[in-house]
Design a protein around this motif. Structure first.
Motif, PDB file in Angstrom:
ATOM      1  N   PHE A 184       0.841  -1.190   0.000  1.00 25.16           N
ATOM      2  CA  PHE A 184       0.000   0.000   0.000  1.00 25.16           C
ATOM      3  C   PHE A 184       0.875   1.239   0.000  1.00 25.16           C
ATOM      4  CE2 PHE A 184       0.635  -1.311   4.384  1.00 25.16           C
ATOM      5  CZ  PHE A 184       1.019  -0.142   5.013  1.00 25.16           C
ATOM      6  N   THR A 185       0.255   2.336  -0.363  1.00 21.71           N
ATOM      7  CA  THR A 185       0.946   3.619  -0.373  1.00 21.71           C
ATOM      8  C   THR A 185       0.038   4.674   0.225  1.00 21.71           C
ATOM      9  OG1 THR A 185       2.187   3.060  -2.384  1.00 21.71           O
ATOM     10  CG2 THR A 185       2.027   5.390  -1.805  1.00 21.71           C
ATOM     11  N   LEU A 186       0.554   5.393   1.230  1.00 20.27           N
ATOM     12  CA  LEU A 186      -0.135   6.574   1.731  1.00 20.27           C
ATOM     13  C   LEU A 186       0.478   7.772   1.047  1.00 20.27           C
ATOM     14  CD1 LEU A 186       0.002   5.813   5.584  1.00 20.27           C
ATOM     15  CD2 LEU A 186      -1.578   4.916   3.878  1.00 20.27           C
ATOM     16  N   PHE A 187      -0.335   8.766   0.760  1.00 15.46           N
ATOM     17  CA  PHE A 187       0.304   9.945   0.187  1.00 15.46           C
ATOM     18  C   PHE A 187      -0.246  11.220   0.804  1.00 15.46           C
ATOM     19  CE2 PHE A 187      -3.241  10.339  -2.829  1.00 15.46           C
ATOM     20  CZ  PHE A 187      -3.308  11.702  -3.032  1.00 15.46           C
ATOM     21  N   GLU A 188       0.629  12.202   0.755  1.00 18.93           N
ATOM     22  CA  GLU A 188       0.338  13.508   1.335  1.00 18.93           C
ATOM     23  C   GLU A 188       0.621  14.577   0.300  1.00 18.93           C
ATOM     24  OE1 GLU A 188       2.185  16.547   4.730  1.00 18.93           O
ATOM     25  OE2 GLU A 188       2.744  14.423   4.721  1.00 18.93           O
ATOM     26  N   PRO A 189      -0.405  15.345  -0.096  1.00 22.03           N
ATOM     27  CA  PRO A 189      -0.129  16.495  -0.970  1.00 22.03           C
ATOM     28  C   PRO A 189       0.583  17.574  -0.156  1.00 22.03           C
ATOM     29  CG  PRO A 189      -2.455  16.406  -0.404  1.00 22.03           C
ATOM     30  CD  PRO A 189      -1.827  15.211   0.232  1.00 22.03           C
ATOM     31  N   LEU A 190       1.777  17.964  -0.605  1.00 21.78           N
ATOM     32  CA  LEU A 190       2.577  18.913   0.166  1.00 21.78           C
ATOM     33  C   LEU A 190       2.131  20.346  -0.080  1.00 21.78           C
ATOM     34  CD1 LEU A 190       6.081  17.281  -0.372  1.00 21.78           C
ATOM     35  CD2 LEU A 190       4.454  16.933   1.493  1.00 21.78           C
ATOM     36  N   GLY A 191       2.316  21.183   0.917  1.00 19.24           N
ATOM     37  CA  GLY A 191       1.898  22.576   0.826  1.00 19.24           C
ATOM     38  C   GLY A 191       2.843  23.409  -0.004  1.00 19.24           C
ATOM     39  N   SER A 192       2.608  24.715  -0.004  1.00 21.93           N
ATOM     40  CA  SER A 192       3.382  25.621  -0.856  1.00 21.93           C
ATOM     41  C   SER A 192       4.850  25.684  -0.451  1.00 21.93           C
ATOM     42  CB  SER A 192       2.767  27.024  -0.810  1.00 21.93           C
ATOM     43  OG  SER A 192       2.718  27.484   0.536  1.00 21.93           O
TER      44      SER A 192
ATOM     45  N   ARG B  14       6.611  23.136   0.531  1.00 19.22           N
ATOM     46  CA  ARG B  14       7.238  21.931   0.012  1.00 19.22           C
ATOM     47  C   ARG B  14       6.384  21.444  -1.156  1.00 19.22           C
ATOM     48  NH1 ARG B  14       7.903  17.525   4.403  1.00 19.22           N
ATOM     49  NH2 ARG B  14       5.771  18.134   4.906  1.00 19.22           N
ATOM     50  N   ALA B  15       6.741  21.852  -2.343  1.00 14.36           N
ATOM     51  CA  ALA B  15       5.938  21.524  -3.512  1.00 14.36           C
ATOM     52  C   ALA B  15       5.953  20.032  -3.780  1.00 14.36           C
ATOM     53  CB  ALA B  15       6.460  22.281  -4.733  1.00 14.36           C
ATOM     54  N   GLY B  16       4.914  19.541  -4.434  1.00 12.86           N
ATOM     55  CA  GLY B  16       4.873  18.154  -4.844  1.00 12.86           C
ATOM     56  C   GLY B  16       4.067  17.290  -3.903  1.00 12.86           C
ATOM     57  N   SER B  17       4.408  15.990  -3.856  1.00 11.28           N
ATOM     58  CA  SER B  17       3.660  15.019  -3.070  1.00 11.28           C
ATOM     59  C   SER B  17       4.627  14.079  -2.373  1.00 11.28           C
ATOM     60  CB  SER B  17       2.732  14.198  -3.973  1.00 11.28           C
ATOM     61  OG  SER B  17       1.873  15.038  -4.716  1.00 11.28           O
ATOM     62  N   MET B  18       4.219  13.615  -1.180  1.00  9.44           N
ATOM     63  CA  MET B  18       5.023  12.647  -0.457  1.00  9.44           C
ATOM     64  C   MET B  18       4.270  11.326  -0.400  1.00  9.44           C
ATOM     65  SD  MET B  18       6.863  12.831   3.275  1.00  9.44           S
ATOM     66  CE  MET B  18       5.351  12.925   4.228  1.00  9.44           C
ATOM     67  N   PHE B  19       4.980  10.253  -0.706  1.00 12.50           N
ATOM     68  CA  PHE B  19       4.416   8.915  -0.702  1.00 12.50           C
ATOM     69  C   PHE B  19       5.103   8.094   0.383  1.00 12.50           C
ATOM     70  CE2 PHE B  19       4.060  10.767  -4.837  1.00 12.50           C
ATOM     71  CZ  PHE B  19       2.792  10.428  -5.284  1.00 12.50           C
ATOM     72  N   VAL B  20       4.335   7.384   1.155  1.00 17.19           N
ATOM     73  CA  VAL B  20       4.862   6.567   2.246  1.00 17.19           C
ATOM     74  C   VAL B  20       4.548   5.114   1.944  1.00 17.19           C
ATOM     75  CG1 VAL B  20       4.876   6.173   4.728  1.00 17.19           C
ATOM     76  CG2 VAL B  20       4.464   8.470   3.839  1.00 17.19           C
ATOM     77  N   VAL B  21       5.608   4.289   1.854  1.00 16.93           N
ATOM     78  CA  VAL B  21       5.477   2.919   1.385  1.00 16.93           C
ATOM     79  C   VAL B  21       6.104   1.976   2.411  1.00 16.93           C
ATOM     80  CG1 VAL B  21       6.040   1.319  -0.484  1.00 16.93           C
ATOM     81  CG2 VAL B  21       5.606   3.731  -0.987  1.00 16.93           C
ATOM     82  N   PRO B  22       5.455   0.852   2.729  1.00 18.61           N
ATOM     83  CA  PRO B  22       6.075  -0.099   3.662  1.00 18.61           C
ATOM     84  C   PRO B  22       7.166  -0.922   2.980  1.00 18.61           C
ATOM     85  CG  PRO B  22       3.975  -0.955   2.921  1.00 18.61           C
ATOM     86  CD  PRO B  22       4.111   0.415   2.317  1.00 18.61           C
ATOM     87  N   LYS B  23       8.271  -1.127   3.681  1.00 18.31           N
ATOM     88  CA  LYS B  23       9.340  -2.020   3.235  1.00 18.31           C
ATOM     89  C   LYS B  23       9.537  -3.084   4.302  1.00 18.31           C
ATOM     90  CE  LYS B  23      10.382   0.297  -0.539  1.00 18.31           C
ATOM     91  NZ  LYS B  23      10.168  -0.258  -1.889  1.00 18.31           N
TER      92      LYS B  23
END
Length: 733
Positions: free
Chosen positions: A141-149, A151-160
């Motif tokens: 699975f992947t959780l993601f966070e749309p980053l604010g102004s 920190r542009a872009g998006s952060m994805f959190v993935v289990p390893k």
């Protein structure tokens, strides 16, 4: 229960004698089809206190809505706060999806799949900005966070994983800001999007940008391994690796809010700010709008259960579009059950008040045309009895015949038929039209119009045709009633005369009225009516006064010629209520000829009327025309109307004038009309005395039609073998 074999054999013999034309006609096979209807869920929470987000259904039949204050559950006709899981009540549930048939949730406190014993639980601290997730495997699975102004872009959190040890790894894509992400299990493809861009998600924060529509993106769905269907504020687009092109088919409303492909049947569904629609591979579009289907027209989301039903989340709550495989005959059974439960008053079919659309509070009341509406329903029971021999059809017909007969006997005036009757002091409409009996038990309503007589004469004709010709007692009963009514007209110089000794407003067939300029618009119809009355009366009674009057009207006053003249322009102003009177009268006029030399003229009249009405594709008109003339019926039109006749007969408001997939004709002196005619389940319900081409209409569900609008054409078509009995198929869904 069924009638005795001897009766069935007699009915079979009678039927065989009436199928002179029908037996040779091409007929409609009653193949199973998908019948849709709506199930509504009563709100037991104050929706304005919740931010409604998405709706999902798990494999166990649980249907939940994620909100800013926990989950709501659609259950037992109610939308309630879901208290099934401790720890979820009151949680801010950002995202809700289904994996492996079970719910997966992302809240302000944790990420929790309800599979695998919940072992993939991930805490989400308050400072995290996780808003969406995608799950592609039991531990993937992947959780993601749309980053604010900042920190542009998006952060994805993935289990390893290393053995049984899990570590959450962050991936930041500094360039691409996304708002939604979705996994399609049928293709294994994961897509993501923002309001301005589309992507394939490749894992570990990697995005492959796709061509994007120029409009604002609101939703996207995988159609195939290489094609997406993308909803925008201005319509639908098809997107592949090289281009985004406008969707090739017309759609009702362009402001798309959500879109998906039905995993059960492959239909395309889209929610909009003004209703919901589906499109099938054969080019058909179904539009779901208004309270018949939805609690509110602004659709937020929808989902499918494993049986193929569609649960729709709107700003006003939840409804379920239920699909059931059925046949026209099974549908007739259900409509009849509803009619018998709610619309029978002293044997008459009655109008119904339905406060707040709630049948539990419904109350029947009199109307101007109880005799007409009852006659049309009871004619369907005569046909059903003739076709099936069903005992309940016989009982219903007997009960109704008594009521129709009492319309005549209750007045105390030979041959004068009441519009309706009611318990003394409890009538609803037109207080000045009611007459009190000396017994003060019942009242009856006068001012009887030609409409009422057209209906009851039609009914007597049907019963005589299908049941009475070999039943002397029944034939005599019909002859006495018809003879009495038509004698009243003949004896009163071709007027229908009320208790006050004056003709009723619409009860006139006298040449001094009919053949004057003031009656030009009624000349054709009233000529057809009175000739039909006289034909049936003479056939039943052989009383020469009916033939003499008939001959006088034809030879001295041109009534037969009137039947082929004075047809208005069907594309100009048109009295749609008269269509019903024409066709019920043609049913009688095209039979029982007194003079064979007039038969061709009457067929010419019916031919012209049929051409004028053909664009409406009305199943009753085409069945009467085909059954009486022997000419082919519009089978496609019959199937179109009966299959899409709504199961919900309440008078909900329906709108179509705003639709972009409907051709609207605007002509001088005529209200705008749809061309071609719209399906009946996309318009407001009405009897057969209204314009089938109308676009908008209806109310708040405060009244309901009986369903005889379906039953009469269906059972008449069965009798004339225009519709065949249903083929056997699996029941249910």
């Amino acid at each position: 229960m069924r009638l005795p074999l001897l009766v069935l054999l007699l009915l079979a013999e009678l039927i065989g004698g009436t199928f002179v034309h029908g037996a040779e006609l091409v007929s409609l096979d009653d193949q199973p089809f998908w019948q849709d209807s709506a199930i509504h869920y009563r709100n037991e929470v104050k929706l304005d206190e919740y931010e409604l987000r998405t709706i999902r259904a798990d494999r166990d039949g649980n249907v939940c809505v994620n909100t800013s204050k926990g989950l709501l559950k659609a259950i037992d006709g109610r939308l309630v706060l879901d208290r099934s899981y401790r720890g979820l009540e009151g949680a801010n549930v950002y995202d809700l999806e289904v994996f492996g048939g079970k719910f997966v949730l992302l809240t302000d406190k944790f990420f929790l799949p309800l599979t695998g014993g919940g072992k993939e639980f991930v805490p989400t601290p308050p400072q995290s900005g996780y808003r969406r997730f995608v799950m592609t495997g039991p531990t993937s699975f992947t959780l993601f966070e749309p980053l604010g102004s900042d920190r542009a872009g998006s952060m994805f959190v993935v289990p390893k994983y290393e053995g049984n040890k899990r570590q959450m790894v962050n991936y930041i894509n500094p360039e691409k800001l996304i708002a939604e992400i979705e996994f399609d299990p049928s293709t294994g493809r994961t897509i993501a999007w923002s309001s301005k861009a589309l992507f394939d998600y490749l894992g570990n924060g990697k995005l492959n940008e796709l061509p994007s529509p120029s409009a604002t993106i609101t939703d996207a769905a995988v159609m195939s391994a290489d094609t997406l269907l993308v909803g925008t504020t201005t319509g639908l687009f098809e997107v592949n690796q090289t281009a985004a092109t406008p969707y090739p088919r017309k759609i009702p409303v362009p402001s798309i809010t959500c879109v998906a492909k039905d995993p059960n049947r492959g239909w395309i569904w889209a929610g909009t700010t003004d209703g919901l629609f589906r499109q099938t591979a054969d080019g058909k579009t179904d539009y779901y709008e208004g309270r018949r289907w939805l609690p509110d027209n602004h659709v937020l989301d929808f989902t499918f259960d494993k049986a193929g039903d569609v649960f729709v989340l709107t700003k006003g709550g939840v409804s379920q579009i239920h699909f059931e495989k059925t046949t026209l005959e099974n549908k007739a059974d259900k409509i009849l059950s509803n009619l018998r439960h709610h619309h029978i008053r002293f044997g008459l079919v009655s109008d119904l008040v339905v406060p707040h659309g709630d049948y539990a509070q419904a109350q029947m009341h009199d109307s101007d045309n109880d005799g007409l509406w009852s006659s049309m329903y009871l004619a369907s029971e005569a046909y059903r009895l003739a076709v099936t021999g069903a005992e309940d059809a016989s009982l219903n017909l007997q009960d109704g015949f008594d009521a129709i007969e009492r319309l005549v006997t209750i007045t105390g005036i030979p041959g004068f038929q009441a519009r309706s009757f009611e318990l003394h002091g409890f009538h609803v409409h037109d207080k000045d039209a009611w007459r009190t009996r000396t017994e003060r038990d019942f009242e009856w309503k006068g001012t009887t119009s030609s409409d009422e007589l057209v209906g009851t004469i039609f009914f007597y004709s049907v019963v005589y045709d299908v049941l009475g010709k070999e039943n002397e007692k029944l034939r005599t009963r019909i002859a006495d009633l018809v003879g009495s009514i038509v004698s009243h007209i003949v004896d009163h110089n071709l007027f229908y005369v009320d208790v006050d000794g004056k003709p009723t407003r619409w009860g006139y067939w006298n040449p001094a009225n009919i053949n004057t300029p003031i009656a030009l618009h009624d000349r054709r119809l009233n000529s057809i009516e009175i000739l039909a009355f006289l034909q049936l009366a003479y056939d039943l009674t052989k009383d020469d006064k009916f033939k003499k009057t008939y001959d006088d009207l034809v030879d001295k006053h041109g009534y037969a010629n009137n039947t082929v003249r004075y047809l208005p322009d069907p594309m100009g102003p048109w009295n749609h209520s008269d269509d019903e009177l024409y066709w019920l009268s043609y049913y009688v006029l095209l039979s029982y000829p007194i003079r064979e030399d007039l038969s061709a003229r009457f067929r010419e009249s019916a031919d012209a009327q049929y051409v004028a009405n053909a664009r409406k594709r009305n199943p009753l008109w085409t069945t009467i025309y085909s059954g009486r003339s022997g000419k082919p019926a519009d089978l496609d039109g019959i199937a179109f109307w009966l299959r899409q006749f709504p199961m919900d007969s309440r008078d909900w408001k329906a709108r179509n004038s705003h639709r972009q997939d409907v051709t609207i004709e605007k002509r001088p002196f005529v209200p705008p009309e749809a061309s071609p005619v719209l399906p009946p389940d996309e318009r407001h319900v009405h009897k057969w005395n209204s314009n089938e081409m109308t676009l908008d209409g209806g109310g708040s569900g405060g009244s309901a039609e009986s369903g005889s609008e379906y039953l009469l054409p269906y059972w008449m078509a069965r009798y004339f073998r225009i519709i065949q009995p249903p083929t056997k198929t699996e029941a249910g869904r």
